[in-house]
Scaffold this active site. Structure first.
Site, short mmCIF file in Angstrom:
data_model
loop_
_atom_site.label_atom_id
_atom_site.label_comp_id
_atom_site.label_asym_id
_atom_site.label_seq_id
_atom_site.Cartn_x
_atom_site.Cartn_y
_atom_site.Cartn_z
N TYR A 1 -4.73 30.86 -10.13
CA TYR A 1 -4.81 31.16 -11.61
C TYR A 1 -6.14 31.05 -12.17
CZ TYR A 1 -4.63 25.96 -11.22
OH TYR A 1 -4.75 24.72 -10.91
N LYS A 2 -7.04 31.05 -11.29
CA LYS A 2 -8.67 30.88 -11.72
C LYS A 2 -9.17 32.13 -11.64
CE LYS A 2 -8.91 25.92 -11.15
NZ LYS A 2 -9.20 24.89 -10.32
#
Ligand SMILES: *Cc1c(COP(=O)(O)O)cnc(C)c1O
Length: 418
Positions: A228-229
């Site tokens: 999710y980064k």
């Protein structure tokens, strides 16, 4: 400050991967978003993928959809992620969260090395990684040896090497450290671990999609990381794990579940592990959270990690030029490495009023950085959608917050998520 904006526009005009910004949803063009290292922006195709998965597959195909692509999604997206981190097909799979994957892999290493009970890490590692390593070490009667950082920003390879010895089963580090952005030498430290008969496990959460990672070239044993980064997989998207091919048969995954079973749909009461990577799975994968991950990963593959890394270095170099000229005189301390080859894609600066300054940026200036206690403001420059102009504008607005003392009107009480 206006000369920096002009310079930024020149750099944007020469940027070979500038067009990738158009592949992301930018709702507010005036928002300077520098938190892609925490939650990446949403790729435009993500909403359509989720819509198709819900309205067509879930609603229309129901359970039949498991045989129409869902079952292979974890390994299919894993194979694509392998291209970003220098692994081979069949070595990367989506599963659980980063912390759970760390637990599973660290446990497997200690179990495979009876008599070796030492786990080496450093103080720059992420707290969740410490907790998981401590919990595993405790179960085996071992200890976590923590190499400390003398300046709070860096840990030299010599210091890590000095902590490794014949008792060491595992070296576990974040390749890019979350606070200072220090970038370890993955190749050298993997070799050092192997030199004492230990395995190397890399946490790539802040590295995947931002720096060059060559797991196979380093002969790295194990790795884990968030999606999710910099991969822009979406909030709470499942993590990935990497296990080098020749280790997949011998390591024992400790959380036995039916998705790691050899033949889950025979419902055998005896657990026999699947061969290959599937053994490292546990239970039913979260399909809706997994589907969007492919969109960001495809964009990184299209752009090419060579170009992505070149841009991340150029963005942080440009920031440091402005920092030295304009921000350092205002009381900011650089809390990241000066040398580009030892730095990830984010930069940290310290200031005694860091918390109120970062909130002033968010609430009054439409700039989203993040704040990490006690005194750290991080600017994350996700290479696919951050423009050089964003770097210059963020610095201009930060400069304004300082000279006009905008932050003095902000209360000092902390919000829950910073
Ligand atoms: C973000 C991050 C995590 C997060 O772990 P989750 O289990 O996904 O919450 C773990 N390790 C590092 C180094 C991180 O940067």
């Amino acid at each position: 400050m206006s000369q920096w904006i002009e310079r930024a526009r020149e750099l944007d005009a020469q940027d070979p991967i500038a067009a990738f910004r158009d592949a992301f949803v930018i709702e507010d063009p005036n928002l300077i978003y520098l938190k892609g290292n925490s939650l990446g922006r949403m790729p435009k195709p993500a909403a359509e993928r989720v819509r198709r998965t819900t309205e067509e597959q879930w609603a229309g195909r129901l359970v039949r959809a498991w045989n129409e692509g869902w079952y292979e999604l974890a390994s299919g997206i894993g194979d694509k992620i392998s291209q970003i981190i220098g692994a081979e097909p069949g070595e990367v799979i989506l599963s659980d969260s980063t912390t759970i994957n760390l637990y599973k892999l660290a446990h497997a290493v200690l179990q495979a090395n009876p008599g070796k009970t030492k786990v080496v890490t450093d103080t720059l590692n992420f707290p969740s990684d410490f907790y998981a390593l401590q919990s595993v070490a405790k179960q085996f009667g071992g200890e976590v040896v923590v190499v400390s950082s003398e300046d709070g920003l860096t840990v030299t390879p010599e210091a890590i090497e000095a902590a490794l010895d014949a008792e060491t089963a595992l070296l576990s580090l974040s390749l890019v450290c979350f606070r200072s952005s220090w970038l370890h030498d993955g190749e050298r430290l993997t070799k050092a671990a192997h030199g004492v008969g230990a395995m190397a496990l890399w946490d790539l959460s802040h590295a995947a999609g931002s720096v060059a990672v060559a797991l196979r070239h380093w002969n790295a044993d194990l790795a884990i990381g968030c999606t999710y980064k910099y991969l822009s997989g979406g909030p709470g998207a499942p993590a990935f794990l990497y296990v080098r091919k020749d280790l997949q048969e011998s390591l024992v995954q400790p959380l036995w579940g039916w998705f790691g079973q050899e033949r889950p749909f025979e419902f055998d009461l005896e657990y026999s592990p699947a061969s290959g990577l599937a053994k490292f799975l546990v239970g039913t994968p979260p399909i809706l959270s997994m589907v969007p991950i492919e969109c960001g990963v495809d964009l990184l593959i299209d752009a090419g990690m060579g170009s992505v890394r070149a841009k991340s270095t150029a963005l942080t170099d440009f920031f440091l030029q402005i920092f030295d000229a304009e921000l350092s005189p205002l009381g900011f301390r650089l809390q990241s490495p000066h040398e580009a080859q030892r730095r990830g894609a984010h930069v940290s600066m310290g200031h005694d009023e860091a918390y109120r300054i970062s909130r002033a940026l968010i609430e009054k200036m439409n700039v989203v950085p993040d704040f990490r206690a006690p005194d750290n403001i991080r600017f994350g420059f996700a290479p696919l959608y951050t423009r050089f102009e964003d770097v210059a504008l963020a610095c201009e607005r930060l400069h304004h917050v300082m000279v006009e003392r905008v932050y003095e009107s902000i209360p000092a009480e902390r919000l829950t998520v910073t």
